[in-house]
Design a protein around this motif. Structure first.
Motif, short mmCIF file in Angstrom:
data_model
loop_
_atom_site.label_atom_id
_atom_site.label_comp_id
_atom_site.label_asym_id
_atom_site.label_seq_id
_atom_site.Cartn_x
_atom_site.Cartn_y
_atom_site.Cartn_z
N HIS A 249 0.83 -1.21 0.00
CA HIS A 249 0.00 0.00 0.00
C HIS A 249 0.87 1.26 0.00
N PHE A 250 2.04 1.18 0.63
CA PHE A 250 2.97 2.32 0.61
C PHE A 250 3.37 2.65 -0.82
N THR A 251 3.80 1.64 -1.59
CA THR A 251 4.23 1.91 -2.96
C THR A 251 3.08 2.40 -3.83
N GLU A 252 1.89 1.86 -3.61
CA GLU A 252 0.74 2.33 -4.38
C GLU A 252 0.48 3.81 -4.09
N GLY A 253 0.65 4.19 -2.83
CA GLY A 253 0.42 5.58 -2.43
C GLY A 253 1.44 6.54 -3.01
N ILE A 254 2.72 6.17 -2.94
CA ILE A 254 3.76 7.10 -3.42
C ILE A 254 3.77 7.20 -4.94
N ILE A 255 3.34 6.14 -5.62
CA ILE A 255 3.26 6.20 -7.09
C ILE A 255 2.13 7.14 -7.49
N LYS A 256 1.00 6.99 -6.83
CA LYS A 256 -0.17 7.82 -7.14
C LYS A 256 0.06 9.29 -6.80
N GLN A 257 0.68 9.52 -5.64
CA GLN A 257 0.91 10.89 -5.18
C GLN A 257 2.19 11.52 -5.73
N ARG A 258 2.96 10.74 -6.48
CA ARG A 258 4.23 11.20 -7.04
C ARG A 258 5.11 11.79 -5.95
N THR A 259 5.28 11.02 -4.88
CA THR A 259 6.04 11.45 -3.71
C THR A 259 7.51 11.69 -4.05
N PRO A 260 8.04 12.86 -3.70
CA PRO A 260 9.45 13.15 -3.96
C PRO A 260 10.36 12.05 -3.40
N ILE A 261 11.43 11.79 -4.06
CA ILE A 261 12.45 10.78 -3.75
C ILE A 261 11.96 9.38 -4.06
N TRP A 262 10.86 8.97 -3.43
CA TRP A 262 10.40 7.59 -3.58
C TRP A 262 9.82 7.32 -4.96
N ARG A 263 9.04 8.24 -5.51
CA ARG A 263 8.51 8.03 -6.86
C ARG A 263 9.65 8.08 -7.88
N GLU A 264 10.60 8.96 -7.65
CA GLU A 264 11.74 9.05 -8.57
C GLU A 264 12.55 7.75 -8.53
N LEU A 265 12.73 7.20 -7.33
CA LEU A 265 13.45 5.94 -7.19
C LEU A 265 12.72 4.82 -7.91
N TYR A 266 11.41 4.80 -7.78
CA TYR A 266 10.59 3.79 -8.46
C TYR A 266 10.75 3.89 -9.98
N ASP A 267 10.66 5.09 -10.52
CA ASP A 267 10.80 5.31 -11.97
C ASP A 267 12.19 4.90 -12.45
N ASN A 268 13.22 5.26 -11.67
CA ASN A 268 14.60 4.91 -12.04
C ASN A 268 14.81 3.40 -12.05
N MET A 269 14.24 2.71 -11.05
CA MET A 269 14.41 1.26 -10.97
C MET A 269 13.65 0.55 -12.08
#
Length: 317
Positions: A249-269
């Motif tokens: 649920h954390f990853t679903e939330g940060i992807i949807k909210q485009r959370t700084p650092i974490w969303r960028e890390l997800y996109d990079n990975m």
């Protein structure tokens, strides 16, 4: 002084350390409260880490001191004594450790009280949510079956009763969510860390706090990773499914909210796995990227919780 272990038959094994006597009581809050009433003066209670939050809170509320020990410590002492595992043996062994090596135990404090309340409310909310989903599924199936029946308003009456049950569960669920949010706001892990992460709400915060409880009970971040099911192993592996669900649920939330650092890390990975494994499907790339982010976030939670726990202990001195 008393040491307590949970029996497989949902009973409590209570060992009187001073008198060296063992007794069994029902593992219900009213029965444990009755037992506490029989104790005249404040004393110490020794539990294993993990469950039993209601009993720990109740003992503290009655003025007693509560101490906990890791289950693996109990196992080590049991193995050293050459004793077979049983609820009775574990209750006695916890008591013997408390008597001879009290430094092995962790003292339950105010922050642990808040954690315990979050754990209880989180479980109650999850149970209500499960009941709600089950009742909605039943209603859906019932409507299909009742299409074949038309007996003087029977269909409408039955459906109405089911809808009333669902309405009551939804009200209970909203209340539990509100109470859970208030408790989470009191916790230092929320106020000093999680609340500043966009996409992390009270439910995810509660899931992390309730399942991890105390980061210092883990040897290191790798131990916590294993506990959360973040370490890939062949065959069956035991891990906390609820914590793993919370991380999802954390990853679903940060992807949807485009959370700084974490969303960028997800996109990079995603790009990393896509380039490294061109034969992988989009779904596999996505899953591996999410798991990488979940693991790094869990490491961050571990580091912050350790610091917060140390600060909380320092504030008491």
């Amino acid at each position: 002084m008393y040491s307590i272990d949970w029996a497989v038959r949902k009973e409590l094994r209570v060992f009187d350390i001073k008198k060296e006597k063992l007794k069994t009581i029902s593992s219900t809050v009213p029965e444990f409260a009755k037992f506490l009433t029989s104790i005249k003066d404040p004393t110490n209670f020794y539990f294993e880490e993990g469950g039993g939050d209601s009993f720990k809170l109740l003992a503290r509320r009655k003025g007693h001191q509560v101490y906990t020990i890791l289950g693996k410590k109990t196992k080590e002492h049991r193995d050293n004594l050459g004793v077979e595992k049983s609820d009775e043996a574990d209750a006695v062994i916890i008591g013997l450790i408390a008597k001879s090596q009290p430094e092995e135990f962790y003292q339950f404090r105010e922050l642990d009280d808040i954690t315990a309340r979050i754990s209880i409310l989180s479980k109650e909310r999850a149970d209500t949510e499960e009941s709600l989903v089950r009742q909605k599924n039943k209603l859906f199936a019932l409507k299909g079956r009742l299409e074949l029946i038309d007996l003087d308003g029977y269909k409408e009456k039955v459906i109405k009763r089911k809808e009333n049950i669902i309405d009551a569960l939804e009200k209970e669920f909203r209340l539990q969510s509100k109470l859970l949010g208030k408790e989470v706001e009191k916790h230092h892990v929320w106020s000093n860390y999680l609340k500043d992460i966009k996409g992390v709400g009270a439910v995810v915060g509660a899931g992390l706090i309730a399942r991890i409880k105390r980061a210092s009970r883990f040897t290191d971040k790798y131990s916590l990773r294993h506990f959360a099911g973040m370490i890939a192993k062949k065959g069956n592996q035991q891990f906390d499914h609820k914590l793993k669900k919370t991380l999802y649920h954390f990853t679903e939330g940060i992807i949807k909210q485009r959370t700084p650092i974490w969303r960028e890390l997800y996109d990079n990975m995603k790009e990393f796995y896509k380039d490294k494994h061109p034969d992988w499907s989009k779904a596999k790339v996505n899953n591996f990227a999410k798991k990488f982010v979940q693991t790094k976030f869990l490491d961050s939670v571990f580091e912050n919780m350790i610091k917060i726990e140390k600060d909380a202990i320092k504030s008491l001195h």
